[in-house]
Design a protein around this motif. Sequence first.
Motif, mmCIF file in Angstrom:
data_model
loop_
_atom_site.group_PDB
_atom_site.id
_atom_site.type_symbol
_atom_site.label_atom_id
_atom_site.label_comp_id
_atom_site.label_asym_id
_atom_site.label_seq_id
_atom_site.Cartn_x
_atom_site.Cartn_y
_atom_site.Cartn_z
ATOM 1 N N PRO A 19 0.829 -1.216 0.000
ATOM 2 C CA PRO A 19 0.000 0.000 0.000
ATOM 3 C C PRO A 19 0.857 1.257 0.000
ATOM 4 C CG PRO A 19 -0.744 -1.565 1.676
ATOM 5 C CD PRO A 19 0.583 -2.056 1.185
ATOM 6 N N TRP A 61 1.670 3.912 2.994
ATOM 7 C CA TRP A 61 1.741 2.682 3.759
ATOM 8 C C TRP A 61 0.523 2.501 4.660
ATOM 9 C CZ3 TRP A 61 3.444 -1.934 4.012
ATOM 10 C CH2 TRP A 61 3.437 -2.637 5.222
ATOM 11 N N ASN A 62 -0.013 1.276 4.631
ATOM 12 C CA ASN A 62 -1.158 0.930 5.466
ATOM 13 C C ASN A 62 -0.962 -0.513 5.931
ATOM 14 O OD1 ASN A 62 -3.795 -0.215 6.183
ATOM 15 N ND2 ASN A 62 -4.640 1.741 5.496
ATOM 16 N N ASP A 119 -2.669 -2.458 7.934
ATOM 17 C CA ASP A 119 -3.853 -3.322 7.937
ATOM 18 C C ASP A 119 -4.160 -3.843 6.525
ATOM 19 O OD1 ASP A 119 -4.215 -3.095 10.668
ATOM 20 O OD2 ASP A 119 -5.584 -1.381 10.490
ATOM 21 N N ALA A 120 -4.038 -2.970 5.543
ATOM 22 C CA ALA A 120 -4.276 -3.397 4.159
ATOM 23 C C ALA A 120 -3.251 -4.447 3.740
ATOM 24 C CB ALA A 120 -4.235 -2.196 3.221
ATOM 25 N N TRP A 121 -2.008 -4.262 4.154
ATOM 26 C CA TRP A 121 -0.958 -5.221 3.809
ATOM 27 C C TRP A 121 -1.214 -6.572 4.479
ATOM 28 C CZ3 TRP A 121 1.974 -6.428 0.148
ATOM 29 C CH2 TRP A 121 3.125 -7.190 0.310
ATOM 30 N N LYS A 122 -1.690 -6.556 5.704
ATOM 31 C CA LYS A 122 -1.995 -7.816 6.392
ATOM 32 C C LYS A 122 -3.090 -8.585 5.659
ATOM 33 C CE LYS A 122 -0.576 -6.275 11.008
ATOM 34 N NZ LYS A 122 -1.035 -5.886 12.362
ATOM 35 N N ARG A 123 -4.029 -7.868 5.065
ATOM 36 C CA ARG A 123 -5.055 -8.553 4.278
ATOM 37 C C ARG A 123 -4.443 -9.223 3.043
ATOM 38 N NH1 ARG A 123 -8.067 -3.987 6.035
ATOM 39 N NH2 ARG A 123 -7.664 -2.812 4.107
ATOM 40 N N SER A 124 -3.477 -8.550 2.437
ATOM 41 C CA SER A 124 -2.783 -9.168 1.297
ATOM 42 C C SER A 124 -2.006 -10.399 1.740
ATOM 43 C CB SER A 124 -1.832 -8.155 0.647
ATOM 44 O OG SER A 124 -2.544 -7.089 0.053
ATOM 45 N N ASP A 166 -4.383 -13.303 2.114
ATOM 46 C CA ASP A 166 -4.688 -13.908 0.812
ATOM 47 C C ASP A 166 -3.522 -14.770 0.330
ATOM 48 O OD1 ASP A 166 -7.234 -12.884 0.581
ATOM 49 O OD2 ASP A 166 -6.654 -11.200 -0.713
ATOM 50 N N HIS A 195 6.730 -7.157 -4.392
ATOM 51 C CA HIS A 195 6.257 -5.861 -4.884
ATOM 52 C C HIS A 195 6.716 -5.710 -6.333
ATOM 53 C CE1 HIS A 195 4.904 -1.703 -4.563
ATOM 54 N NE2 HIS A 195 5.987 -1.364 -5.233
#
Length: 305
Positions: free
Chosen positions: A105, A108-109, A111-116, A119, A130
């Motif tokens: 992200p 940088w985020n 929480d969004a990275w943890k979702r990736s 998955d 990346h």
Amino acid sequence: MHVSRRNLLGAAAAGAAAIGTSTVLSEPASASGASGRVPRDHISVQLYTLRDQLNIDLEASLEELAEIGYTRVEHAGFVGRTAAQFRAALDHAGIRATSGHVGIPQPWNADAWKRSLSDAAIVGNKYIVHPFFGVGANGPVRDAAVYRALAADLNKAGELARQAGLRFGYHNHHLEFVRQNGTDRTGYDILTSQTDPRYVHFEVDLYWAWRGAHDPVDLIHANRGRIRQVHVKDLKVDTSNFTNAPFEDPGVGVIDFERIFRLAQEAGLDEYIVERDDAGSPPRTPEQALDTARVGYDFLKGLRF
């Protein structure tokens, strides 16, 4: 149904571990090239090469790759499926997605990275990479501060990936090799020097390194043990226009892969990933992308170095 799917691809086609496991961080047992050969089960293909076929029929395309001999792939998205649906298609074909291209992200985020990362665990990735950086509002990034900020974010992403049992990497194009602020330091120099080897490795795109006027052998010497993946992509020189350097199938163009892979142990190399960016793009037909996958696999399977 299987026959009709294959026919759909055209004549050329006819010819989830849980987050937190640590075993994926063990060193590869036989991928270093010590024998002078590329281990067949470490040959992969970037699915961006087959993007049009995947959209036509994901399951049949994966089956064709398995028939060629691939046991692993690198994904670039899930072709409109959820991570679980994509994993099911892989399992049906008997193929693992050991690696995936997923942008961190920006800004940088965590929480969004943890979702990736979640998955990636569902799909069964070992690596998460990346895919690209280097373009600013006015062309190539030439501000070293921008690359330093990216390096800091890569470290954050890599640390979280390691906690999730994954290895995190950075994939280059050619713009990273632009000199920054009028100095001799390139963006790639900044990324390699300011990222933590514990958290960030490098997936060197051999074609784009050459397009950035950098010899992959030099990159290996400068980054021993950190180049765990390579994109095996070849370069065709257009003799009618030497400023043009179009893509070519692996082993057909001018890149000396034998010379590079002799340094596989020094690099720390684990995955050899076939790719061709323009596969399926006019004037090439979508079906020719599968030819690229076949040519690339056979080339790496037969290569001696």
